[in-house]
Design an enzyme around this catalytic site. Structure first.
Site, PDB file in Angstrom:
ATOM      1  N   HIS A 103      -2.478   5.687  -0.452  1.00 52.86           N
ATOM      2  CA  HIS A 103      -2.364   6.312   0.884  1.00 52.86           C
ATOM      3  C   HIS A 103      -3.727   6.723   1.440  1.00 52.86           C
ATOM      4  CE1 HIS A 103       1.943   6.292   1.366  1.00 52.86           C
ATOM      5  NE2 HIS A 103       2.104   6.812   0.172  1.00 52.86           N
ATOM      6  N   ASP A 108      -0.146   9.040  -5.434  1.00 55.87           N
ATOM      7  CA  ASP A 108       1.174   8.411  -5.424  1.00 55.87           C
ATOM      8  C   ASP A 108       1.101   7.039  -4.749  1.00 55.87           C
ATOM      9  OD1 ASP A 108       0.603   9.820  -2.993  1.00 55.87           O
ATOM     10  OD2 ASP A 108       2.665   9.491  -2.348  1.00 55.87           O
ATOM     11  N   GLU A 109       2.083   6.210  -5.074  1.00 51.81           N
ATOM     12  CA  GLU A 109       2.305   4.924  -4.404  1.00 51.81           C
ATOM     13  C   GLU A 109       1.012   4.120  -4.224  1.00 51.81           C
ATOM     14  OE1 GLU A 109       4.407   6.289  -0.891  1.00 51.81           O
ATOM     15  OE2 GLU A 109       6.330   6.191  -1.927  1.00 51.81           O
ATOM     16  N   VAL A 110       0.340   3.882  -5.332  1.00 56.55           N
ATOM     17  CA  VAL A 110      -0.903   3.096  -5.295  1.00 56.55           C
ATOM     18  C   VAL A 110      -0.526   1.610  -5.328  1.00 56.55           C
ATOM     19  CG1 VAL A 110      -3.221   2.842  -6.257  1.00 56.55           C
ATOM     20  CG2 VAL A 110      -1.965   4.977  -6.610  1.00 56.55           C
ATOM     21  N   TYR A 111      -0.016   1.149  -4.179  1.00 55.41           N
ATOM     22  CA  TYR A 111       0.459  -0.232  -4.084  1.00 55.41           C
ATOM     23  C   TYR A 111      -0.689  -1.230  -4.235  1.00 55.41           C
ATOM     24  CZ  TYR A 111       4.583   2.089  -2.132  1.00 55.41           C
ATOM     25  OH  TYR A 111       5.660   2.897  -1.929  1.00 55.41           O
TER      26      TYR A 111
END
Length: 425
Positions: free
Chosen positions: A91, A147-150
Site C-alpha cells: 500500500h 499488509d497486502e504486499v501484493y
C-alpha cells in the site's frame, strides 16, 4: 466495564480519503473519548506535512504542523493514546506513484509494493518514520503497516534472490519487516512497532520463530467479517504466542469494509463483527492481548473511490465502542448511544433514513442518506430513461458542450421536479 483484554480501544482515522478538516476533528475527539475510545490509530498517508526530499508525498490538502500539534495536544488532554501508522511495504501507492520514487517499486509497472532489496527503500521508510516522529516523540507504539504486499517476489531482483537455495517469499517478507523494525528499535528504543498480521498468517511457526521478527513487533490480527471464525482466531493467537510474539492486537471495522463504494453504514454488520471479537478476547489470556483497533477505512486503497464518509459512520462507531466497553450489546447500550448522539431512534439492522442526531457531522449523515435513498434513483431515472436526455444530452454531448437549447426546455421540468422533490423530504 470493558471486556478483559480490550481495555485499549483505538479508533482508526484513515486520512487517505476525504480527510476531515482539523476543526471538525477537534469537535470529534471529545465525543470519541465519551463513547469509550482510549486512543487513536492515525493513518496519515499523504496528509502529513512532509518537507525536503519527501515533500512530493504531501497532498495539497495535507494538514499543517500547527494543526497536527493542536490535534495531538487535544488528544493528550482527552487522555487518548495516539499510535501513528505509516505504510512501509505494501500500500505504498501514495509514495511510489511519484516519479521521484518510482524506481523503488518491487514490480516496475505497479506502484503498490516497495522493493525490499534496495538500501534506498529502507532509507525512504526511515525518513518517513523520522518525519512522523518529530510530532510524536512520546508514543509507545508505531504501526508500520506491512499488509497486502501484493506481487512480492515478482520483481527482477526478487526473482534472482529467490533462485538461491532456501530463499522463499515468506523469508523475503520477514527480512524486510525485521529491517524496518530493527531500524525503529535502534532510533526509538522505547517505541514498539505494530504490523498488520495477514502476511504472517500462512508462515510456518518454525520460519516465524527463526526470523527474529516476534521479538521486534506486535502483530495486529484483522478480520472485518460479521461471521468471523472465533475458533480460528483463538488458534492463531496461540500460534503467534508459540512463535515468540509477546503481545497481540485485534482489529475490527466500524466502516469501510462492506463495499468499495459503500455510501451508508449497516450498523448491524459491524456490531456483529465486534461481538465476535469479544468472544475471541474472552478466550485470549489478558496478559497477551494488548487491545483492539476499530478500523474505519475511507477507501480501499489510494486509487479507489471513497466508501462511507467518517460522519456517516459515527452511529456505527458509537455502537461498536459501547459494545466493547460494556462487554456486549443490550437495550441499555442502545439507549445510551441514542442519548450521546442525540438520536431519537437508532437503527441497527437497516439503513437509517430519517433519524437525524446532534453529533458533529450529523447533517452529513442526513444528506448522504437523502442522496442515497432518493436523489440518486430519481437522477438515474432522468439520465437513463428520459428520451431527451439519452438522445440529445448524453455524456458525449455534455463532454463536448454541444447541447440544443430546445432540448433543455424539454427535460428541465423533470430535472427541477427531481431536485424539489428531494428538498421536501
Amino acid at each position: 466495564m470493558a471486556a478483559g483484554g480490550l481495555r485499549q480501544r483505538l479508533v482508526h482515522l484513515d486520512l487517505k480519503g476525504a480527510p476531515p478538516r482539523a476543526a471538525y476533528l477537534r469537535q470529534v475527539l471529545p465525543l470519541l473519548r465519551t463513547l469509550g475510545a482510549t486512543g487513536l490509530l492515525l493513518e496519515y498517508e499523504d496528509t502529513f506535512p512532509y518537507t525536503g526530499p519527501l515533500e512530493p508525498l504531501r497532498a495539497p490538502h495535507a494538514y499543517s504542523r500547527q494543526e497536527l500539534q493542536e490535534l495531538l495536544g487535544l488528544a493528550k488532554e482527552q487522555g487518548l493514546e495516539v499510535v501513528p501508522l505509516v505504510q512501509s511495504f505494501g500500500h505504498m501507492e501514495f509514495v511510489l506513484k511519484h516519479k521521484e520514487f518510482s524506481h523503488l517499486r518491487e514490480v516496475k509497472m505497479f506502484p503498490n509494493a516497495l522493493n525490499p532489496h534496495k538500501e534506498e527503500s529502507r532509507a525512504l521508510v526511515k525518513a518517513m518514520i523520522d518525519h512522523i516522529m518529530t510530532l510524536h516523540g512520546d508514543v509507545k507504539w508505531f504501526h508500520i503497516g506491512c499488509d497486502e504486499v501484493y506481487y512480492l517476489g515478482e520483481g527482477e531482483e526478487s526473482k534472482q534472490w529467490l533462485q538461491q537455495q532456501e530463499n522463499t517469499p515468506e523469508k523475503l517478507c520477514l527480512s524486510h519487516i525485521k529491517a524496518v523494525a530493527s531500524c525503529m528499535a535502534s532510533s526509538y528504543p522505547t517505541v514498539t512497532p505494530i504490523v498488520w498480521d495477514d502476511m504472517l498468517r500462512g508462515i510456518s511457526e518454525e520460519t516465524l520463530a527463526e526470523s527474529g521478527v516476534p521479538q521486534l513487533v506486535q502483530p495486529m490480527i484483522w478480520d472485518y467479517a460479521a461471521d468471523l471464525d472465533v475458533e480460528s482466531k483463538v488458534l492463531l493467537v496461540e500460534k503467534y504466542r508459540r512463535c515468540g510474539f509477546s503481545k497481540v492486537w485485534f482489529a475490527s471495522a466500524f466502516k469501510g469494509a462492506t463495499g468499495v463504494n459503500q455510501s451508508l453504514t449497516l450498523v448491524g454488520h459491524h456490531l456483529q463483527n465486534h461481538l465476535q471479537w469479544l468472544k475471541v478476547a474472552s478466550s485470549t489470556p489478558t496478559d497477551v492481548l494488548q487491545g483492539i483497533a476499530l478500523t474505519g477505512w475511507q477507501r480501499y486503497d489510494h486509487f479507489s473511490v471513497l466508501c462511507e464518509l467518517f460522519p456517516v459512520a459515527i452511529p456505527s462507531l458509537a455502537v461498536c465502542l459501547q459494545a466493547l466497553e460494556n462487554g456486549g450489546y443490550s437495550e441499555t447500550v442502545k439507549e445510551n448511544v441514542e442519548k450521546l448522539l442525540g438520536m431519537p431512534n437508532l437503527e441497527i439492522d437497516t439503513f437509517m433514513s430519517t433519524s437525524l442526531g446532534t453529533f458533529p457531522g450529523s447533517t452529513i449523515l442526513s444528506l448522504v442518506t437523502q442522496v442515497s435513498f432518493y436523489l440518486k434513483s430519481s437522477v438515474d431515472e432522468l439520465l437513463e430513461r428520459n428520451r431527451y436526455v439519452t438522445g440529445w444530452f448524453s455524456p458525449y454531448h455534455r463532454k463536448r458542450k454541444i447541447i440544443h437549447p430546445i432540448i433543455m426546455h424539454h427535460f428541465q421540468p423533470d430535472a427541477i421536479r427531481s431536485i424539489d422533490g428531494n428538498r421536501s423530504i
